[in-house]
Motif scaffolding. Structure first.
Motif, PDB file in Angstrom:
ATOM      1  N   LEU A   1       0.817  -1.210   0.000  1.00 13.75           N
ATOM      2  CA  LEU A   1       0.000   0.000   0.000  1.00 13.75           C
ATOM      3  C   LEU A   1       0.852   1.263   0.000  1.00 13.75           C
ATOM      4  CD1 LEU A   1      -3.026   0.592  -0.019  1.00 13.75           C
ATOM      5  CD2 LEU A   1      -2.955   0.705   2.483  1.00 13.75           C
ATOM      6  N   SER A   2       1.934   1.243   0.763  1.00 10.80           N
ATOM      7  CA  SER A   2       2.787   2.431   0.871  1.00 10.80           C
ATOM      8  C   SER A   2       3.516   2.737  -0.436  1.00 10.80           C
ATOM      9  CB  SER A   2       3.802   2.248   2.001  1.00 10.80           C
ATOM     10  OG  SER A   2       3.144   2.123   3.237  1.00 10.80           O
ATOM     11  N   VAL A   3       3.937   1.694  -1.141  1.00  9.50           N
ATOM     12  CA  VAL A   3       4.621   1.906  -2.423  1.00  9.50           C
ATOM     13  C   VAL A   3       3.648   2.508  -3.440  1.00  9.50           C
ATOM     14  CG1 VAL A   3       5.675   0.735  -4.399  1.00  9.50           C
ATOM     15  CG2 VAL A   3       6.398   0.152  -2.075  1.00  9.50           C
ATOM     16  N   VAL A   4       2.420   1.977  -3.479  1.00  8.15           N
ATOM     17  CA  VAL A   4       1.414   2.531  -4.405  1.00  8.15           C
ATOM     18  C   VAL A   4       1.108   3.979  -4.037  1.00  8.15           C
ATOM     19  CG1 VAL A   4      -0.948   2.327  -5.258  1.00  8.15           C
ATOM     20  CG2 VAL A   4       0.418   0.268  -4.875  1.00  8.15           C
ATOM     21  N   TRP A   5       0.886   4.236  -2.748  1.00 13.39           N
ATOM     22  CA  TRP A   5       0.559   5.599  -2.307  1.00 13.39           C
ATOM     23  C   TRP A   5       1.688   6.588  -2.601  1.00 13.39           C
ATOM     24  CZ3 TRP A   5      -2.026   4.834   3.178  1.00 13.39           C
ATOM     25  CH2 TRP A   5      -3.367   4.448   2.992  1.00 13.39           C
ATOM     26  N   LEU A   6       2.912   6.117  -2.587  1.00  9.50           N
ATOM     27  CA  LEU A   6       4.052   7.004  -2.814  1.00  9.50           C
ATOM     28  C   LEU A   6       4.005   7.651  -4.194  1.00  9.50           C
ATOM     29  CD1 LEU A   6       6.653   7.983  -1.400  1.00  9.50           C
ATOM     30  CD2 LEU A   6       7.856   6.087  -2.499  1.00  9.50           C
ATOM     31  N   ALA A   7       3.339   6.994  -5.142  1.00  5.44           N
ATOM     32  CA  ALA A   7       3.276   7.536  -6.504  1.00  5.44           C
ATOM     33  C   ALA A   7       2.303   8.704  -6.617  1.00  5.44           C
ATOM     34  CB  ALA A   7       2.874   6.430  -7.481  1.00  5.44           C
ATOM     35  N   TYR A   8       1.324   8.801  -5.718  1.00  5.52           N
ATOM     36  CA  TYR A   8       0.304   9.855  -5.840  1.00  5.52           C
ATOM     37  C   TYR A   8       0.882  11.272  -5.791  1.00  5.52           C
ATOM     38  CZ  TYR A   8      -3.666   6.618  -5.605  1.00  5.52           C
ATOM     39  OH  TYR A   8      -4.591   5.643  -5.860  1.00  5.52           O
ATOM     40  N   PRO A   9       1.702  11.628  -4.784  1.00  2.00           N
ATOM     41  CA  PRO A   9       2.228  12.997  -4.781  1.00  2.00           C
ATOM     42  C   PRO A   9       3.108  13.303  -5.991  1.00  2.00           C
ATOM     43  CG  PRO A   9       3.282  11.672  -3.064  1.00  2.00           C
ATOM     44  CD  PRO A   9       2.126  10.878  -3.585  1.00  2.00           C
ATOM     45  N   VAL A  10       3.753  12.272  -6.547  1.00  2.00           N
ATOM     46  CA  VAL A  10       4.573  12.477  -7.745  1.00  2.00           C
ATOM     47  C   VAL A  10       3.675  12.843  -8.927  1.00  2.00           C
ATOM     48  CG1 VAL A  10       6.204  11.411  -9.349  1.00  2.00           C
ATOM     49  CG2 VAL A  10       6.329  10.880  -6.901  1.00  2.00           C
TER      50      VAL A  10
ATOM     51  N   PRO B   1      -3.617  15.971 -19.544  1.00  4.46           N
ATOM     52  CA  PRO B   1      -4.831  15.506 -18.873  1.00  4.46           C
ATOM     53  C   PRO B   1      -5.040  13.993 -18.939  1.00  4.46           C
ATOM     54  CG  PRO B   1      -5.294  17.427 -20.239  1.00  4.46           C
ATOM     55  CD  PRO B   1      -3.900  16.984 -20.570  1.00  4.46           C
ATOM     56  N   ALA B   2      -4.920  13.413 -20.129  1.00  4.31           N
ATOM     57  CA  ALA B   2      -5.216  11.987 -20.279  1.00  4.31           C
ATOM     58  C   ALA B   2      -4.206  11.120 -19.539  1.00  4.31           C
ATOM     59  CB  ALA B   2      -5.244  11.612 -21.762  1.00  4.31           C
ATOM     60  N   LEU B   3      -2.923  11.430 -19.665  1.00  4.13           N
ATOM     61  CA  LEU B   3      -1.896  10.618 -19.014  1.00  4.13           C
ATOM     62  C   LEU B   3      -2.008  10.723 -17.497  1.00  4.13           C
ATOM     63  CD1 LEU B   3       0.547   8.792 -19.157  1.00  4.13           C
ATOM     64  CD2 LEU B   3       2.003  10.821 -19.401  1.00  4.13           C
ATOM     65  N   GLY B   4      -2.228  11.938 -16.995  1.00  2.00           N
ATOM     66  CA  GLY B   4      -2.372  12.109 -15.550  1.00  2.00           C
ATOM     67  C   GLY B   4      -3.550  11.329 -14.999  1.00  2.00           C
ATOM     68  N   LEU B   5      -4.702  11.408 -15.691  1.00  2.00           N
ATOM     69  CA  LEU B   5      -5.881  10.657 -15.267  1.00  2.00           C
ATOM     70  C   LEU B   5      -5.638   9.161 -15.364  1.00  2.00           C
ATOM     71  CD1 LEU B   5      -8.831  12.659 -16.848  1.00  2.00           C
ATOM     72  CD2 LEU B   5      -8.390  12.335 -14.420  1.00  2.00           C
ATOM     73  N   GLY B   6      -4.953   8.736 -16.415  1.00  2.00           N
ATOM     74  CA  GLY B   6      -4.682   7.314 -16.600  1.00  2.00           C
ATOM     75  C   GLY B   6      -3.828   6.745 -15.485  1.00  2.00           C
ATOM     76  N   ILE B   7      -2.785   7.469 -15.110  1.00  2.00           N
ATOM     77  CA  ILE B   7      -1.906   6.984 -14.046  1.00  2.00           C
ATOM     78  C   ILE B   7      -2.659   6.891 -12.728  1.00  2.00           C
ATOM     79  CG2 ILE B   7       0.161   7.479 -12.688  1.00  2.00           C
ATOM     80  CD1 ILE B   7       1.344   8.807 -15.186  1.00  2.00           C
ATOM     81  N   ILE B   8      -3.439   7.925 -12.403  1.00  2.00           N
ATOM     82  CA  ILE B   8      -4.188   7.908 -11.140  1.00  2.00           C
ATOM     83  C   ILE B   8      -5.252   6.814 -11.160  1.00  2.00           C
ATOM     84  CG2 ILE B   8      -5.854   9.199  -9.747  1.00  2.00           C
ATOM     85  CD1 ILE B   8      -4.185  11.640 -10.070  1.00  2.00           C
ATOM     86  N   ALA B   9      -5.894   6.580 -12.302  1.00  2.00           N
ATOM     87  CA  ALA B   9      -6.886   5.508 -12.388  1.00  2.00           C
ATOM     88  C   ALA B   9      -6.243   4.151 -12.106  1.00  2.00           C
ATOM     89  CB  ALA B   9      -7.549   5.507 -13.764  1.00  2.00           C
ATOM     90  N   VAL B  10      -5.065   3.910 -12.687  1.00  2.00           N
ATOM     91  CA  VAL B  10      -4.353   2.646 -12.450  1.00  2.00           C
ATOM     92  C   VAL B  10      -3.933   2.534 -10.986  1.00  2.00           C
ATOM     93  CG1 VAL B  10      -2.260   1.342 -12.996  1.00  2.00           C
ATOM     94  CG2 VAL B  10      -3.584   2.396 -14.835  1.00  2.00           C
ATOM     95  N   LEU B  11      -3.443   3.629 -10.417  1.00  2.00           N
ATOM     96  CA  LEU B  11      -3.056   3.622  -9.003  1.00  2.00           C
ATOM     97  C   LEU B  11      -4.269   3.361  -8.111  1.00  2.00           C
ATOM     98  CD1 LEU B  11      -0.608   6.677  -8.869  1.00  2.00           C
ATOM     99  CD2 LEU B  11       0.008   4.258  -8.720  1.00  2.00           C
ATOM    100  N   ASP B  12      -5.392   4.014  -8.418  1.00  2.00           N
ATOM    101  CA  ASP B  12      -6.605   3.818  -7.623  1.00  2.00           C
ATOM    102  C   ASP B  12      -7.076   2.369  -7.686  1.00  2.00           C
ATOM    103  OD1 ASP B  12      -6.873   6.364  -6.615  1.00  2.00           O
ATOM    104  OD2 ASP B  12      -8.350   7.033  -8.073  1.00  2.00           O
ATOM    105  N   LEU B  13      -7.098   1.791  -8.871  1.00  2.00           N
ATOM    106  CA  LEU B  13      -7.536   0.402  -9.013  1.00  2.00           C
ATOM    107  C   LEU B  13      -6.598  -0.547  -8.286  1.00  2.00           C
ATOM    108  CD1 LEU B  13      -8.598   0.482 -12.782  1.00  2.00           C
ATOM    109  CD2 LEU B  13     -10.114   0.089 -10.833  1.00  2.00           C
TER     110      LEU B  13
END
Length: 253
Positions: free
Chosen positions: A179-188, A202-214
């Motif tokens: 969980l901590s490794v995944v969460w570490l990517a959010y502030p980046v 816009p698309a790349l940023g949303l895509g990365i966060i969607a993958v992180l959220d899932l």
């Protein structure tokens, strides 16, 4: 891939993930029932957030920057509402794993949740801010609160977890690191995305966060639910904490 693709993918993935977690989750003990509800609620909340964003109800248009003229960017405020509910639930689930034999120090959990909410609220203000020095001040405060959450996980919770048996200690460490490794990517992503430096698009940023959220909500939720079932299997085999979550049903059987 368009921004809408990622938003609808997030909605579909969270919906399917919630159904899977609730389907495989069990309620043989109170602790197991609690974990099932926690990890089932997380993607349900996230699915609502993604539905709001995909239909245009979870975002507003803001100036793209102080020198952007009439250019605008989409600010997805619904994700911060989502995170305000789901990350405290994930921390509560992690604490239940760490203190499997009983919630001995609830103050630790409240401290982590409080730091987590400070992190999210200040990140929200960071995304809204147009004045440069204020924007990055809020980002720094958010990162400081993030470190406080990590301290709670890897120092305070781990101290309590040291009192548990070997399999529970191994499960907690695995879950905490995942969980901590995944969460570490959010502030980046926030740093380089449209709310920050605007380097991702816009698309790349949303895509990365969607993958992180899932990953953080569905993949982790499924993993944690399966691991909880294994711990309860061992508890029941050893006659530990085997009181059913619904004793009236057990009595009827």
């Amino acid at each position: 891939m368009t921004p809408q693709f990622w938003l609808w993918l997030g909605f579909a993935g969270m919906s399917v993930g919630a159904a899977l977690i609730l389907f495989i989750g069990k309620s043989r003990t109170r602790a197991e029932e609690t974990d099932t509800i926690i990890h089932g609620l997380v993607p349900i909340i996230a699915a609502c957030s993604y539905l709001a964003m995909a239909t245009g109800q979870g975002s507003i248009a803001l100036p793209a920057g102080p020198d952007a003229g009439t250019a605008t960017r989409a600010f997805y405020f619904a994700r911060y509402i989502d995170w305000s509910f789901t990350t405290p639930l994930l921390l509560l689930g992690l604490a239940n794993t760490a203190m499997h034999s009983g919630m001995r120090r609830p103050a630790i959990v409240w401290g982590m949740i409080g730091s987590d909410l400070i992190m999210i609220v200040t990140a929200f203000v960071f995304g809204l801010s147009q004045v440069t020095w204020l924007k990055w001040t809020w980002f720094a405060i958010s990162c400081g609160a993030f470190l406080a959450v990590y301290y709670g996980i890897f120092v305070q919770l781990r101290q309590e977890n040291a009192r548990e048996r070997d399999d529970i200690r191994a499960t907690f460490l695995r879950n905490a690191v995942f969980l901590s490794v995944v969460w570490l990517a959010y502030p980046v992503v926030l740093l380089f995305g449209d709310d920050g430096l605007g380097l991702l698009g816009p698309a790349l940023g949303l895509g990365i966060i969607a993958v992180l959220d899932l990953t953080a909500k569905v993949v982790y939720g499924l993993m944690a639910t399966v691991q909880t079932a294994k711990r309860v299997d061992r508890d029941i085999a050893q006659g530990i904490g085997a009181s059913p979550a619904r004793p009236h049903l057990a009595a009827a059987e």
